[in-house]
Design a protein around this motif. Structure first.
Motif, PDB file in Angstrom:
ATOM      1  N   ASN A 255       0.831  -1.197   0.000  1.00  9.53           N
ATOM      2  CA  ASN A 255       0.000   0.000   0.000  1.00  9.53           C
ATOM      3  C   ASN A 255       0.870   1.254   0.000  1.00  9.53           C
ATOM      4  OD1 ASN A 255      -3.142  -0.536   0.361  1.00  9.53           O
ATOM      5  ND2 ASN A 255      -2.056  -2.176   1.422  1.00  9.53           N
ATOM      6  N   VAL A 256       1.578   1.505   1.107  1.00 12.33           N
ATOM      7  CA  VAL A 256       2.373   2.724   1.196  1.00 12.33           C
ATOM      8  C   VAL A 256       3.467   2.757   0.137  1.00 12.33           C
ATOM      9  CG1 VAL A 256       3.882   4.096   2.685  1.00 12.33           C
ATOM     10  CG2 VAL A 256       1.870   2.939   3.645  1.00 12.33           C
ATOM     11  N   ASN A 257       4.245   1.665   0.043  1.00 11.81           N
ATOM     12  CA  ASN A 257       5.364   1.672  -0.889  1.00 11.81           C
ATOM     13  C   ASN A 257       4.930   1.644  -2.347  1.00 11.81           C
ATOM     14  OD1 ASN A 257       7.129   1.813   1.203  1.00 11.81           O
ATOM     15  ND2 ASN A 257       7.777  -0.329   1.139  1.00 11.81           N
ATOM     16  N   ARG A 258       3.751   1.113  -2.629  1.00  9.86           N
ATOM     17  CA  ARG A 258       3.262   1.158  -4.013  1.00  9.86           C
ATOM     18  C   ARG A 258       3.007   2.592  -4.467  1.00  9.86           C
ATOM     19  NH1 ARG A 258       1.795  -3.097  -7.071  1.00  9.86           N
ATOM     20  NH2 ARG A 258       1.888  -5.147  -6.099  1.00  9.86           N
ATOM     21  N   PHE A 259       2.622   3.435  -3.526  1.00 10.25           N
ATOM     22  CA  PHE A 259       2.418   4.842  -3.879  1.00 10.25           C
ATOM     23  C   PHE A 259       3.739   5.603  -3.931  1.00 10.25           C
ATOM     24  CE2 PHE A 259       1.473   9.300  -3.001  1.00 10.25           C
ATOM     25  CZ  PHE A 259       0.455   9.536  -3.918  1.00 10.25           C
ATOM     26  N   LEU A 260       4.638   5.304  -3.003  1.00 16.47           N
ATOM     27  CA  LEU A 260       5.868   6.075  -2.882  1.00 16.47           C
ATOM     28  C   LEU A 260       6.992   5.565  -3.768  1.00 16.47           C
ATOM     29  CD1 LEU A 260       5.953   6.578   0.997  1.00 16.47           C
ATOM     30  CD2 LEU A 260       5.112   8.168  -0.746  1.00 16.47           C
ATOM     31  N   GLY A 265       8.771  -2.799 -11.637  1.00 13.50           N
ATOM     32  CA  GLY A 265       8.974  -2.163 -12.934  1.00 13.50           C
ATOM     33  C   GLY A 265       7.764  -1.444 -13.486  1.00 13.50           C
ATOM     34  N   HIS A 266       6.700  -1.254 -12.677  1.00 16.97           N
ATOM     35  CA  HIS A 266       5.474  -0.623 -13.165  1.00 16.97           C
ATOM     36  C   HIS A 266       5.505   0.871 -12.876  1.00 16.97           C
ATOM     37  CE1 HIS A 266       3.891  -4.510 -14.086  1.00 16.97           C
ATOM     38  NE2 HIS A 266       3.890  -4.900 -12.825  1.00 16.97           N
ATOM     39  N   GLY A 267       6.353   1.581 -13.598  1.00 10.03           N
ATOM     40  CA  GLY A 267       6.449   3.021 -13.445  1.00 10.03           C
ATOM     41  C   GLY A 267       5.885   3.727 -14.663  1.00 10.03           C
ATOM     42  N   GLY A 268       6.067   5.042 -14.707  1.00  9.27           N
ATOM     43  CA  GLY A 268       5.579   5.824 -15.839  1.00  9.27           C
ATOM     44  C   GLY A 268       5.706   7.300 -15.555  1.00  9.27           C
ATOM     45  N   LEU A 315      -8.078  10.076 -10.846  1.00  5.49           N
ATOM     46  CA  LEU A 315      -7.058  10.122 -11.900  1.00  5.49           C
ATOM     47  C   LEU A 315      -5.828  10.895 -11.435  1.00  5.49           C
ATOM     48  CD1 LEU A 315      -9.257  10.683 -15.084  1.00  5.49           C
ATOM     49  CD2 LEU A 315      -8.200   8.563 -14.300  1.00  5.49           C
ATOM     50  N   LEU A 316      -6.035  11.992 -10.700  1.00  6.72           N
ATOM     51  CA  LEU A 316      -4.886  12.759 -10.207  1.00  6.72           C
ATOM     52  C   LEU A 316      -4.102  11.955  -9.179  1.00  6.72           C
ATOM     53  CD1 LEU A 316      -3.247  15.350 -10.024  1.00  6.72           C
ATOM     54  CD2 LEU A 316      -4.885  16.189  -8.319  1.00  6.72           C
ATOM     55  N   PHE A 317      -4.801  11.301  -8.263  1.00  5.93           N
ATOM     56  CA  PHE A 317      -4.121  10.549  -7.207  1.00  5.93           C
ATOM     57  C   PHE A 317      -3.240   9.456  -7.808  1.00  5.93           C
ATOM     58  CE2 PHE A 317      -3.907   7.010  -4.192  1.00  5.93           C
ATOM     59  CZ  PHE A 317      -3.431   7.651  -3.055  1.00  5.93           C
ATOM     60  N   PHE A 318      -3.776   8.704  -8.770  1.00  3.97           N
ATOM     61  CA  PHE A 318      -2.983   7.607  -9.321  1.00  3.97           C
ATOM     62  C   PHE A 318      -1.992   8.079 -10.380  1.00  3.97           C
ATOM     63  CE2 PHE A 318      -6.529   5.355  -7.365  1.00  3.97           C
ATOM     64  CZ  PHE A 318      -5.819   4.430  -6.625  1.00  3.97           C
ATOM     65  N   THR A 319      -2.130   9.313 -10.832  1.00  2.85           N
ATOM     66  CA  THR A 319      -1.063   9.911 -11.636  1.00  2.85           C
ATOM     67  C   THR A 319       0.152  10.204 -10.757  1.00  2.85           C
ATOM     68  OG1 THR A 319      -2.627  10.891 -13.195  1.00  2.85           O
ATOM     69  CG2 THR A 319      -0.429  11.874 -13.090  1.00  2.85           C
ATOM     70  N   LEU A 320      -0.103  10.616  -9.511  1.00  2.00           N
ATOM     71  CA  LEU A 320       0.980  10.918  -8.575  1.00  2.00           C
ATOM     72  C   LEU A 320       1.616   9.665  -7.994  1.00  2.00           C
ATOM     73  CD1 LEU A 320      -0.662  13.899  -6.646  1.00  2.00           C
ATOM     74  CD2 LEU A 320       1.007  14.002  -8.506  1.00  2.00           C
ATOM     75  N   SER A 321       0.927   8.525  -8.082  1.00  2.00           N
ATOM     76  CA  SER A 321       1.478   7.277  -7.553  1.00  2.00           C
ATOM     77  C   SER A 321       2.726   6.861  -8.333  1.00  2.00           C
ATOM     78  CB  SER A 321       0.425   6.171  -7.632  1.00  2.00           C
ATOM     79  OG  SER A 321       0.982   4.924  -7.260  1.00  2.00           O
ATOM     80  N   SER A 322       3.742   6.410  -7.624  1.00  2.00           N
ATOM     81  CA  SER A 322       4.972   5.969  -8.300  1.00  2.00           C
ATOM     82  C   SER A 322       4.759   4.675  -9.060  1.00  2.00           C
ATOM     83  CB  SER A 322       6.095   5.794  -7.266  1.00  2.00           C
ATOM     84  OG  SER A 322       6.412   7.021  -6.648  1.00  2.00           O
ATOM     85  N   THR A 323       3.969   3.755  -8.495  1.00  2.00           N
ATOM     86  CA  THR A 323       3.629   2.525  -9.192  1.00  2.00           C
ATOM     87  C   THR A 323       2.387   2.779 -10.033  1.00  2.00           C
ATOM     88  OG1 THR A 323       4.527   1.157  -7.415  1.00  2.00           O
ATOM     89  CG2 THR A 323       2.991   0.101  -8.944  1.00  2.00           C
ATOM     90  N   LYS A 324       2.494   2.540 -11.333  1.00  2.00           N
ATOM     91  CA  LYS A 324       1.394   2.829 -12.246  1.00  2.00           C
ATOM     92  C   LYS A 324       0.998   1.550 -12.985  1.00  2.00           C
ATOM     93  CE  LYS A 324       2.337   7.725 -13.102  1.00  2.00           C
ATOM     94  NZ  LYS A 324       3.248   7.920 -11.955  1.00  2.00           N
TER      95      LYS A 324
END
Length: 545
Positions: A255-260, A265-268, A315-324
């Motif tokens: 949870n936390v690390n998926r956002f940070l 390899g799921h970046g963007g 959409l904004l929140f998951f745009t800011l997420s490091s894991t996409k």
């Protein structure tokens, strides 16, 4: 069904959207979602991992915890595993049993879209909303996948729907239902299930100058009792049973690390959302232009403003997420699809109708010639395994099937006296049936049939099997036994990627299928090379690179 007229819309000539009975539309959606769930092998990694974890839960009889290949699995909470295990217990260990919860959730997802459309439109828009959601690429794919995402999306849609009902009339009953849906969502995938609906309400109240109403939303004691009564018991049990391992594995890592942090390899880049979200909305993407062009009118209407706030935050929140990942954006795509359905129900523009037709045609053509697409992808990938799988893909859909479906699609669009919305809806339904019952099974077989076949061979031999230099959780599901990831012991079988075998590996190949091999570890013999030992056993030695 609601009978309120479409706002500012002239009465249209009655067509199939008005004449066809409701049971027929429901039957079409059920056929789209529920038929052919076992027509394609499980896709790795996600479908295989969820399905095998549920199979292990059923096999062990431990319904409080999940494992994958015998190791603790903290990726997701428990609800989806309960539902999949129940399906396995009733219908047997099949792909259909593990995909059934997602398919049923997809129906709930479509029904939530219908209920939203009932708030501000007529029967035509309700039916259009159900079809637009059901036939969009993102929903269509995730709704037939044995993962937690279709269930989470359905629960979040119902939570947002009931939260809006509470905001519109102050009724406590829908508020308490919303807290029930969010509690079940937290049991499905975690905190995101209450983050998206809750934040959508906050953004809407701020945008509407009604932030003082937030106390009313949060002040219902029974709503909190329902939420914590549903979500807390399993979390308390997991924390008691696993302690910090659960906190680190589920809360921090998944949870936390998926956002940070970028995981697996799921970046963007920041424009990832601008590219992927419109693709998830295909073949309805052109309608986004109508939504954007009319955003002022939509913002003036409270329910459509709520949908815009919901979509904008997610959409904004998951745009800011490091894991996409693409399916993350579905949390914010659904409200857009509902707004796009409203635009489609009122469609009068020939230009927009042609744009929708072209999107359907391009999607249909690209998927119909899947074998050629696979050949092109084989030239683009740098992964030796996927290059092998794509280059050796089986024959695609027969030409007569493509001609038959294409001819029927042309007949729909060329039929006289059909309203543009009706042509788009019928064409999309035809395309959706073609995709889920014709094209997707072909792609799944192309990528996964070697794993399925080797699992059957290993099962027939009855030996202990591990995975070595491979990560294919569906192999264990088809084998019917955990296959831990480690180097095989002498006499053990192992599933391995052929491109990762080395000449010095002390193994012989028992069977091989399109990039994968089932190998047996040889007993250690001083002075014996693997090739010499292979001759003694009559098996095939590991190849040279």
């Amino acid at each position: 069904m609601s009978s309120h007229p479409l706002p500012n819309t002239p009465q249209a000539t009655r067509g199939v959207l008005d004449r066809w009975p409701s049971w027929l539309w429901v039957g079409l959606l059920m056929a789209l979602w529920l038929l052919g769930l076992d027509s394609a092998p499980l896709l790795d990694v996600d479908e295989g991992a969820f399905s095998e974890a549920s199979r292990e839960m059923l096999s062990s009889g431990d319904w409080g915890h999940t494992t994958l290949n015998g190791a603790d699995r903290f990726d997701k909470p428990i609800l989806i595993y309960w539902l999949q295990s129940l399906g396995l217990a009733i219908f047997g260990v099949t792909e259909a049993a593990t995909r059934l919860p997602s398919a049923c959730a997809a129906l709930m997802w479509c029904l939530a879209a219908v209920r939203f459309a009932q708030l501000w439109a007529d029967q035509r828009a309700e039916r259009v909303a159900a079809v637009v959601v059901a036939t969009s690429v993102g929903v269509m794919l995730i709704g037939r996948a044995a993962t937690a995402d279709a269930l989470l999306n359905a629960l979040m849609c119902w939570a947002c729907l009931d939260l809006w009902r509470h905001l519109s009339d102050g009724s406590r009953r829908p508020l308490r239902r919303a807290f029930l849906w969010m509690g079940l969502g937290v049991l499905t995938k975690g905190p995101v299930a209450c983050l998206v609906p809750g934040a959508s309400v906050v953004v809407y109240l701020l945008a509407s100058g009604q932030v003082g109403r937030l106390r009313q939303v949060l002040g219902d004691a029974w709503a909190w009792v329902i939420f914590f009564g549903v979500a807390t018991p399993w979390y308390a049990y997991a924390l008691h049973r696993h302690g910090m391992a659960f906190v680190d594995g589920f809360i921090l890592q998944h949870n936390v690390n998926r956002f940070l942090q970028t995981r697996e390899g799921h970046g963007g880049q920041a424009h990832y959302t601008l590219i992927v979200a419109p693709l998830l909305a295909l073949p309805w993407t052109p309608l986004l232009l109508s939504v954007l062009a009319n955003w002022r009118a939509l913002w003036a209407e409270p329910v459509s403003r709520f949908l815009l706030c919901w979509s904008g935050f997610a959409l904004l929140f998951f745009t800011l997420s490091s894991t996409k990942l693409p399916h993350y954006l579905l949390y914010g795509t659904t409200p857009l699809l509902i707004l796009m359905a409203g635009a489609l129900a009122k469609l009068r523009s020939r230009g927009m109708a042609w744009a929708l037709a072209m999107c359907q045609l391009l999607l249909f053509a690209g998927l119909s010639w899947s074998q050629h697409v696979a050949g092109w992808l084989a030239t683009q990938t740098k992964d030796p395994l996927y290059r092998t799988l794509l280059e050796s893909a089986p024959t695609g859909p027969a030409w007569w099937q493509v001609v038959a479906v294409g001819g029927l699609w042309l007949a729909i669009w060329c039929w006289p006296r059909r309203a543009p919305a009706e042509r788009a809806v019928l064409g999309a339904l035809l395309g959706a049936f073609w995709v889920v019952h014709g094209v997707l099974p072909w792609w799944a077989s192309t990528l996964q049939s070697p794993v399925h076949e080797l699992a059957q061979i290993a099962q027939a031999r009855g030996a202990e099997v591990v995975q070595w230099r491979a990560r294919q959780p569906s192999f264990a599901f088809y084998l019917g036994a955990p296959t831990p990831s480690r180097e095989p012991l002498p006499g053990q079988l192992a599933l391995v990627r052929k491109d990762r075998l080395k000449p010095e590996d002390p193994v012989v190949i028992v069977a091989e299928r399109r990039g994968f091999a089932l190998v047996e570890r040889l007993a250690a013999q001083v002075g014996d090379a693997p090739q010499e030992a292979a001759k003694a056993t009559g098996a095939t030695p590991a190849p040279s690179p």
